[in-house]
Enzyme design. Structure first.
Site, PDB file in Angstrom:
ATOM      1  N   LYS A 186      36.565  34.070  32.700  1.00 18.41           N
ATOM      2  CA  LYS A 186      38.121  34.158  32.943  1.00 18.41           C
ATOM      3  C   LYS A 186      38.779  34.303  31.712  1.00 18.41           C
ATOM      4  CE  LYS A 186      41.847  31.711  34.602  1.00 18.41           C
ATOM      5  NZ  LYS A 186      42.433  30.504  35.719  1.00 18.41           N
TER       6      LYS A 186
ATOM      7  N   ASP B 261      43.920  29.809  28.741  1.00 19.59           N
ATOM      8  CA  ASP B 261      43.395  30.274  30.176  1.00 19.59           C
ATOM      9  C   ASP B 261      42.317  31.275  29.967  1.00 19.59           C
ATOM     10  OD1 ASP B 261      43.153  29.412  32.798  1.00 19.59           O
ATOM     11  OD2 ASP B 261      44.773  30.585  33.623  1.00 19.59           O
TER      12      ASP B 261
ATOM     13  N   ASP C 262      49.275  31.200  41.768  1.00 19.14           N
ATOM     14  CA  ASP C 262      48.572  30.421  40.606  1.00 19.14           C
ATOM     15  C   ASP C 262      47.241  30.400  40.868  1.00 19.14           C
ATOM     16  OD1 ASP C 262      48.843  29.306  38.221  1.00 19.14           O
ATOM     17  OD2 ASP C 262      49.405  27.338  38.740  1.00 19.14           O
TER      18      ASP C 262
ATOM     19  N   ASP D 123      48.861  32.245  31.686  1.00 19.34           N
ATOM     20  CA  ASP D 123      49.099  31.951  33.246  1.00 19.34           C
ATOM     21  C   ASP D 123      50.413  31.196  33.310  1.00 19.34           C
ATOM     22  OD1 ASP D 123      48.631  31.389  35.845  1.00 19.34           O
ATOM     23  OD2 ASP D 123      47.111  29.909  35.372  1.00 19.34           O
TER      24      ASP D 123
ATOM     25  N   LYS E 232      54.410  27.298  37.534  1.00 19.56           N
ATOM     26  CA  LYS E 232      54.116  26.357  36.907  1.00 19.56           C
ATOM     27  C   LYS E 232      55.298  25.562  36.411  1.00 19.56           C
ATOM     28  CE  LYS E 232      49.276  27.232  35.549  1.00 19.56           C
ATOM     29  NZ  LYS E 232      48.627  26.156  36.213  1.00 19.56           N
TER      30      LYS E 232
ATOM     31  N   ARG F 187      40.418  33.090  40.174  1.00 13.82           N
ATOM     32  CA  ARG F 187      39.469  33.524  41.011  1.00 13.82           C
ATOM     33  C   ARG F 187      39.594  34.944  41.770  1.00 13.82           C
ATOM     34  NH1 ARG F 187      41.223  28.395  44.843  1.00 13.82           N
ATOM     35  NH2 ARG F 187      41.824  27.647  42.958  1.00 13.82           N
TER      36      ARG F 187
ATOM     37  N   GLU G  68      45.032  32.370  40.423  1.00 19.21           N
ATOM     38  CA  GLU G  68      44.701  33.589  40.156  1.00 19.21           C
ATOM     39  C   GLU G  68      43.442  34.069  39.485  1.00 19.21           C
ATOM     40  OE1 GLU G  68      45.915  31.675  38.096  1.00 19.21           O
ATOM     41  OE2 GLU G  68      44.994  32.100  36.029  1.00 19.21           O
TER      42      GLU G  68
END
Ligand code: BES
Ligand code: MN
Ligand code: ZN
Length: 491
Positions: free
Chosen positions: A259, A282, A341, A264, A271, A345, A343
């Site tokens: 990933k 991230d 959020d 993010d 967030k 996956r 995201e």
């Protein structure tokens, strides 16, 4: 900068070095091989042991000075008892850190009978411990500047026999430190384009084939799950592919997937502001893939490996994906996005499906996927899940060997209810509980038919506190797990 290593046999008492590190096991008898060194120090070394000022325990250290020729300082470090290789690795890491703190620039390292895995561990430890991230500070005036640790001499019983362990240690540590640097770099510097360049750089140095796809190519490949995350960023998202061919032609590769969210924000499901800057990390899974590919290529492992990275940033804007949106991933499945959020996956869905074309012997992905894994397992244990128990066990064993301990969470059928959607094949969040598991179950939909293991490294990729051997910042996880897994499968 990487440390230049050399190995040497003989008595370290004569070493002209600003710092000689001596690693001793728990409750040591002072080694006879160091008698001359002890004399040079007026018997202070053996006395420290006899008087129990130094007992060789985990994370113990004692610094001594001596006048005259030979090592200017001796640093005793404890290698503890339990596992000699892990103990020495940790002792070397501590020594590397102390040496960097002292600003001695170079050191010599002695431990009894350093061969094989123990020697590799020492080289890894010194490299990790000596690593510092200074590139974004203004230069310190020369007079105040501390020398970085750039050279190390390791004392071994047999110089010729030490070469391969030395090279292996350097390979692994270089991989880990590449990963740590990338994870430390902020989002305005480490962009998807930057990760693509880092991949190309590894490819050029080690002759890997590197392919980079952008928004245009991904649109053609119908990766609308991944592209949904990239809708509100002006930076071109990147699907990065690195192919290492160390195995037989036509042999199925191991696929390592990462990933790569360079930032993010959470998107429209934004967030909270506190600690949002953390979310530059991230992309730690992606950085782990790059570091592992570097290490694997340096180790010249006889196996085929493909590294796959999905990289973008999760931003807000008029174009951003919204809660309620439904997208179709490249495998044809439809997804209701209930929380922007979740995201990671969405990105990995299309990347995992892309991996299928390689007919991989195994797929291992690493992702800073859920805050829930920190609740479940804290910041020292990797969350491990998958669809093939034998491969899961293999990955868990690889993590233990590499000092990145993981723990399996179950993917029971019953949890699948939690990601059902009223309007699409699935939704991208579960309920309140089992967040790490529902995230993995979502990924499982895209790994169908491939032996697949998922590492949730959200808790372990970045240390939020300064620990004895690990400074605050990126840890290098999951490089060791990746590398040990691939090593275990190489011919
Ligand atoms: N990158 C985060 C995971 C994360 C959160 C890592 C906190 C480290 C600390 C991921 O994209 C995310 O935001 N996950 C959500 C999922 C939720 C919306 C189902 C989370 O964990 O809160
Ligand atoms: Mn998120
Ligand atoms: Zn994320």
């Amino acid at each position: 900068m990487a440390i230049a290593f050399d190995v040497r046999a003989g008595d370290p008492a004569r070493a002209a070095t600003p710092l000689l590190v001596v690693a001793l096991p728990a409750e040591p008898a002072f080694p006879r091989a160091l008698a001359a060194l002890d004399r040079r120090y007026g018997g202070a070394l053996s006395r420290a042991v006899r008087r129990k000022d130094f007992q060789g325990g985990k994370d113990e250290s004692l610094l001594l000075f001596a006048p005259g020729a030979g090592p200017e300082r001796v640093l005793l470090v404890g290698a503890g008892t339990a596992d000699p290789v892990k103990g020495l690795t940790r002792a070397a890491t501590l020594a590397g850190r102390k040496a960097a703190g002292l600003g001695v620039g170079r050191l010599a390292f002695w431990a009894a009978d350093l061969v094989g895995e123990a020697l590799e561990g020492v080289v890894v430890g010194l490299s990790l411990g000596g690593w510092e991230f200074k590139e974004l500070h203004s230069p310190v005036p020369a007079a105040k500047r501390k020398k970085a640790l750039t050279a190390a001499t390791v004392y071994v019983p047999n110089v010729r026999a030490a070469r391969s362990a030395l090279a292996a240690g350097v390979a692994v540590a270089e991989g880990q430190n590449i990963t740590r640097r990338l994870a430390m770099l902020p989002g305005n510097i480490c962009t998807p384009e930057y990760l693509a360049r880092a991949a190309r750089d590894i490819g050029r140095r080690h002759r890997l084939a590197v392919k980079v796809f952008g928004r245009r190519e991904m649109t053609r490949m119908k990766m609308f799950s991944f592209l949904a995350v990239a809708q509100a960023t002006t930076q071109d998202p990147k699907l990065i592919v690195l192919e290492y061919r160390g195995g037989r032609r036509g042999e199925a590769p191991v696929a390592l997937v990462g990933k790569g969210l360079c930032f993010d924000s959470g998107g429209i499901s934004i967030k909270p502001a506190a600690s949002m800057e953390m979310m530059k990390f991230d992309m730690s899974g992606a950085a782990g893939v790059l570091g592992a590919m570097e290490a694997i290529a340096r180790l010249k492992l006889r196996i085929n490996v493909v590294g796959l990275i999905g990289s973008t940033t999760n931003m807000l804007g008029g174009e951003a994906m919204k809660p309620g949106d439904v997208v179709r991933a490249s495998n044809g499945k439809t997804i209701e996005i209930q929380n922007t959020d979740a995201e990671g996956r969405l990105v990995l869905a299309d990347v995992l499906h892309y991996a299928r074309r390689y007919k991989p012997q195994a797929v291992v992905d690493a992702a800073t996927l859920t805050g829930a894994v920190v609740v479940a397992l804290g910041s020292t244990t990797v969350g491990v899940m998958g669809n093939d128990q034998a491969v899961i066990d293999e990955v868990l064993a690889a993590g233990r060997r590499g000092g990145e301990v993981g723990w399996q969470l179950p993917l029971f059928e019953e949890y699948k209810e939690l990601i059902k959607s009223d309007v699409a094949d699935m939704r991208n969040i579960g309920g309140r509980g089992a967040g790490t598991i529902t995230a993995a179950l979502f990924l499982a939909e895209f790994a169908e038919g491939m032996p697949w293991v998922h590492l949730d490294v959200a808790g372990t990729a970045y240390s939020e506190t300064d620990m004895v051997v690990m400074p605050k910042g990126p840890t290098g996880t999951p490089v060791r797990t990746f590398v040990e897994f691939v090593r275990g499968r190489a011919r």
